[in-house]
Write an enzyme that holds these catalytic residues in place. Structure first.
Site, PDB file in Angstrom:
ATOM      1  N   SER A  82       0.673  -1.314  -0.021  1.00 29.78           N
ATOM      2  CA  SER A  82      -0.033   0.045   0.062  1.00 29.78           C
ATOM      3  C   SER A  82       0.864   1.301   0.123  1.00 29.78           C
ATOM      4  O   SER A  82       1.553   1.567  -1.033  1.00 29.78           O
ATOM      5  CB  SER A  82      -1.009   0.020   0.956  1.00 29.78           C
TER       6      SER A  82
ATOM      7  N   LYS B  75     -21.846  17.123  10.348  1.00 31.85           N
ATOM      8  CA  LYS B  75     -20.613  17.391  11.274  1.00 31.85           C
ATOM      9  C   LYS B  75     -20.223  15.889  11.916  1.00 31.85           C
ATOM     10  O   LYS B  75     -19.185  15.909  12.562  1.00 31.85           O
ATOM     11  CB  LYS B  75     -20.864  18.635  12.267  1.00 31.85           C
TER      12      LYS B  75
END
Length: 316
Positions: A147, A199
């Site tokens: 990765s 949020k």
């Protein structure tokens, strides 16, 4: 009789004087030995301080001849780790700037980490290769280059592996936990107040929000596409056309050669001796000092609870 008593008193006085003098001499010798051993201990500790601070190194003397420069990238790539972009890039810059450097080896043993930090390192490698075109840079994989580690490696001129190395994992993940079921069983009510409908994005204590999950998947796909593009640019025509390459799976070093993910079998010693033709290796890795290790470990204890209950993501 008086003369005998005087002789006895004189003899006793001489004995006492000798004993007193001997005691003083013994104390003086003890103090001298004490000072000697204290000085020896101080010098020993002073030398250790120099060694651990990186001020006293055999490499300093060996840099006067042509050599292969080595920079280590180990562990998770993150801003607060020894393999942060700041540390790796500093080591690479130092290696390339040395006039005696014949080639640079970036030795990687990393499962991945932050896509931003990996991107910073990839960009700096490309910049340094352009600034110093006569100095090659080779990535050498030890146990794992997955990765984010592979994101960094593809910026190298060539990638060398062991046949049993683990390479790939070209993908992106975001993970977390959901505690709503446990909260219901415990009779705990979540009271979340926000200004802005998103949020509380993927809040682990709130029920899943399909809209937020879809948006998160889109972000992951965007980062994945960036990763794929970096791999294609770095490997070019060496990369084989195989749909599973970008699926997030990992391969052995031997299989990754067949897929064009890496170039050949080889260790750091092999690359220095046979490819760069400068067998002597000088380590330019930025080492973590004692104070940094202490601060990082102390901070890790405080942050661990937050990380395990929140959302973590990256090139892993």
């Amino acid at each position: 009789m008086a003369d005998s008593e005087n002789r006895n008193e004189g003899w006793e006085k001489q004995v006492l004087e000798k004993l007193a003098l001997s005691s003083l001499q013994e104390q003086r010798r003890a103090r001298q030995w004490s000072i000697f051993f204290k000085s020896l201990t101080f010098i020993y500790l002073f030398i250790l301080l120099f060694i651990f601070s990186g001020w006293f190194s055999g490499d300093d003397m060996s840099m006067s001849r042509k050599h292969t420069a080595l920079v280590e990238l180990r562990g998770v790539i993150s801003p607060d780790s020894v393999s942060s972009a700041d540390n790796i890039n500093a080591g690479l810059q130092h290696a390339f700037k040395d006039a005696k450097t014949q080639g640079v080896i970036l030795r990687i043993n990393s499962p991945g980490g932050s896509p931003v930090q990996a991107g910073y390192i990839n960009d700096e490698i490309r910049r340094l290769r352009a600034e110093y075109p006569e100095i090659p840079l080779y990535a050498v994989v030890e146990d794992i280059c997955a990765s984010g580690g592979y994101y960094v490696a593809v910026a190298a001129d060539k990638i060398y592996v062991d046949k049993a190395s683990m390479v790939g994992s070209i993908g992106v993940l975001m993970n977390g936990f959901g505690f709503t079921g446990a909260m219901e069983k415990l009779g705990v009510e979540r009271r979340l107040l926000t200004a802005g409908e998103n949020k509380g994005f993927l809040d682990p204590f709130s029920p899943p929000n399909p809209g937020q999950e879809e948006y998160a998947k889109k972000m992951l796909n965007d980062i994945h596409e960036q990763f794929i593009q970096v791999v294609k640019e770095g490997r070019g025509g060496r990369l084989k056309e195989a749909p599973e390459i970008f699926s997030g799976i990992v391969w052995t070093g031997q299989k990754s050669i067949e897929l064009g993910l890496v170039d050949a079998i080889g260790s750091a010693d092999y690359v220095a001796r046979e490819i760069i033709k400068a067998e002597h290796i000088v380590d330019y890795t930025t080492r973590e000092g004692f104070s940094e290790r202490l601060a990082r470990r102390f901070g890790a204890v405080a942050a661990e609870a937050l990380i395990t209950t929140g959302i973590s993501g990256g090139l892993r």
